[in-house]
Write a protein that holds these residues in place. Structure first.
Motif, mmCIF file in Angstrom:
data_model
loop_
_atom_site.group_PDB
_atom_site.id
_atom_site.type_symbol
_atom_site.label_atom_id
_atom_site.label_comp_id
_atom_site.label_asym_id
_atom_site.label_seq_id
_atom_site.Cartn_x
_atom_site.Cartn_y
_atom_site.Cartn_z
ATOM 1 N N ILE A 165 -3.650 6.260 4.866
ATOM 2 C CA ILE A 165 -4.329 5.486 3.781
ATOM 3 C C ILE A 165 -5.241 5.942 3.408
ATOM 4 O O ILE A 165 -6.336 5.425 4.463
ATOM 5 C CB ILE A 165 -4.234 4.172 4.621
ATOM 6 C CG1 ILE A 165 -2.275 4.038 5.738
ATOM 7 C CG2 ILE A 165 -4.615 2.728 3.437
ATOM 8 C CD1 ILE A 165 -1.293 3.481 4.432
ATOM 9 N N PRO A 166 -6.159 5.845 2.338
ATOM 10 C CA PRO A 166 -7.009 6.075 1.920
ATOM 11 C C PRO A 166 -7.812 5.425 2.282
ATOM 12 O O PRO A 166 -7.779 3.478 1.897
ATOM 13 C CB PRO A 166 -7.081 5.901 -0.050
ATOM 14 C CG PRO A 166 -5.699 6.490 0.238
ATOM 15 C CD PRO A 166 -4.611 5.938 1.140
ATOM 16 N N THR A 167 -9.297 5.526 1.730
ATOM 17 C CA THR A 167 -10.076 3.760 2.610
ATOM 18 C C THR A 167 -10.701 3.362 1.811
ATOM 19 O O THR A 167 -10.927 2.184 0.839
ATOM 20 C CB THR A 167 -11.912 4.592 2.384
ATOM 21 O OG1 THR A 167 -11.969 5.421 1.567
ATOM 22 C CG2 THR A 167 -11.455 5.499 3.878
ATOM 23 N N ASP A 168 -9.737 3.705 0.119
ATOM 24 C CA ASP A 168 -10.028 2.776 -1.009
ATOM 25 C C ASP A 168 -8.895 1.666 -1.210
ATOM 26 O O ASP A 168 -9.103 0.837 -2.071
ATOM 27 C CB ASP A 168 -10.227 4.011 -1.842
ATOM 28 C CG ASP A 168 -8.417 4.595 -2.396
ATOM 29 O OD1 ASP A 168 -7.601 4.133 -1.769
ATOM 30 O OD2 ASP A 168 -8.329 4.955 -4.083
ATOM 31 N N LYS A 169 -7.575 1.696 -0.321
ATOM 32 C CA LYS A 169 -6.993 0.821 -0.421
ATOM 33 C C LYS A 169 -7.725 -0.388 0.672
ATOM 34 O O LYS A 169 -7.087 -1.763 0.956
ATOM 35 C CB LYS A 169 -5.719 1.743 -0.104
ATOM 36 C CG LYS A 169 -5.138 2.370 -0.555
ATOM 37 C CD LYS A 169 -4.375 1.992 -1.795
ATOM 38 C CE LYS A 169 -3.875 2.898 -2.449
ATOM 39 N NZ LYS A 169 -2.748 2.589 -3.334
ATOM 40 N N LEU A 170 -9.204 -0.224 1.742
ATOM 41 C CA LEU A 170 -9.095 -1.105 2.889
ATOM 42 C C LEU A 170 -10.436 -1.140 3.026
ATOM 43 O O LEU A 170 -10.987 -2.113 3.036
ATOM 44 C CB LEU A 170 -8.524 -0.030 4.238
ATOM 45 C CG LEU A 170 -7.195 -0.440 4.779
ATOM 46 C CD1 LEU A 170 -7.015 0.089 5.908
ATOM 47 C CD2 LEU A 170 -6.235 -2.165 4.575
ATOM 48 N N GLY A 171 -10.844 -0.265 2.134
ATOM 49 C CA GLY A 171 -12.739 -0.298 1.994
ATOM 50 C C GLY A 171 -13.024 1.337 3.611
ATOM 51 O O GLY A 171 -12.629 0.719 4.027
ATOM 52 N N SER A 172 -13.956 1.428 3.074
ATOM 53 C CA SER A 172 -14.766 2.415 4.019
ATOM 54 C C SER A 172 -15.548 1.798 5.389
ATOM 55 O O SER A 172 -15.340 0.264 5.164
ATOM 56 C CB SER A 172 -15.429 3.289 3.903
ATOM 57 O OG SER A 172 -16.921 2.500 3.121
ATOM 58 N N LEU A 220 0.795 -1.432 -0.397
ATOM 59 C CA LEU A 220 0.374 -0.477 0.364
ATOM 60 C C LEU A 220 0.792 0.995 -0.063
ATOM 61 O O LEU A 220 0.346 3.169 -0.793
ATOM 62 C CB LEU A 220 -0.862 0.414 1.008
ATOM 63 C CG LEU A 220 -1.635 -1.362 1.786
ATOM 64 C CD1 LEU A 220 -2.610 -1.191 2.879
ATOM 65 C CD2 LEU A 220 -2.345 -1.271 0.213
ATOM 66 N N TYR A 221 2.294 0.896 0.610
ATOM 67 C CA TYR A 221 3.112 2.648 0.532
ATOM 68 C C TYR A 221 4.361 1.801 1.069
ATOM 69 O O TYR A 221 4.290 1.160 1.898
ATOM 70 C CB TYR A 221 2.569 2.963 2.081
ATOM 71 C CG TYR A 221 2.965 3.999 2.572
ATOM 72 C CD1 TYR A 221 3.076 5.807 1.611
ATOM 73 C CD2 TYR A 221 4.058 4.376 3.127
ATOM 74 C CE1 TYR A 221 3.740 6.641 2.172
ATOM 75 C CE2 TYR A 221 4.879 5.284 3.409
ATOM 76 C CZ TYR A 221 4.743 6.605 2.726
ATOM 77 O OH TYR A 221 5.727 7.746 3.298
#
Length: 160
Positions: free
Chosen positions: A83-90, A50-51
């Motif tokens: 970490i944006p929510t699009d990486k893990l889901g909201s 992710l990063y």
């Protein structure tokens, strides 16, 4: 991977080995072992980076319906990233297994802060919030206890 001798912090610099184990290090290694044995996503499944930047890496491991989120800071400075929510889901929460951290979504991101030369393993869970049943139980237990206490006190007073 934990090398032989890690539990007693052998560095290879000292010719005389000191076999006294550091209790904090033992506890840390035990937490890692329990997490590895309990959460299959740490040893199986998909890997997604992710990063990664200048000594800081964050990735997920997913297996079946389980996702582990791992953050490693190999620098001497504290690192803070979003970490944006699009990486893990909201509407998720990250539950720390080593330092007992809890991270919840804030403004479309998961704010992550890791001290220098530290790491954390998180398990990703749905954030259901506070359930009404839990609130009722938390309130009901002391009330039931007080009623029971009053009943026993009243009965003892009548018998004595």
């Amino acid at each position: 991977m934990i090398d032989y001798g890690s539990e007693i912090a052998i560095t290879g610099d000292d010719p005389m080995m000191d076999f006294r184990a550091d209790p904090d290090l033992i506890e840390f290694i035990e937490k890692l072992g329990r997490a590895r044995n309990h959460y299959l996503s740490l040893t199986r499944g998909d890997f997604t980076l992710l990063y990664e930047n200048e000594g800081m890496a964050v990735y997920t491991r997913s297996y079946k319906n389980e996702t582990a989120f791992i953050a490693l800071n190999n620098t001497s400075e504290k690192q803070e990233i979003l970490i944006p929510t699009d990486k893990l889901g909201s509407k998720k929460q990250l539950i720390g297994l080593v330092n007992n951290d809890l991270i919840k979504e804030q403004n479309g991101n998961y704010p992550l802060s890791i001290n220098g030369e530290e790491s954390e393993i998180y398990i990703v869970r749905d954030n259901h919030g506070l359930k009404m049943l839990n609130v009722i139980v938390i309130i009901a237990i002391p009330i039931v206890f007080l009623i029971l206490y009053f009943y026993i006190w009243k009965r003892g007073k009548n018998n004595g």
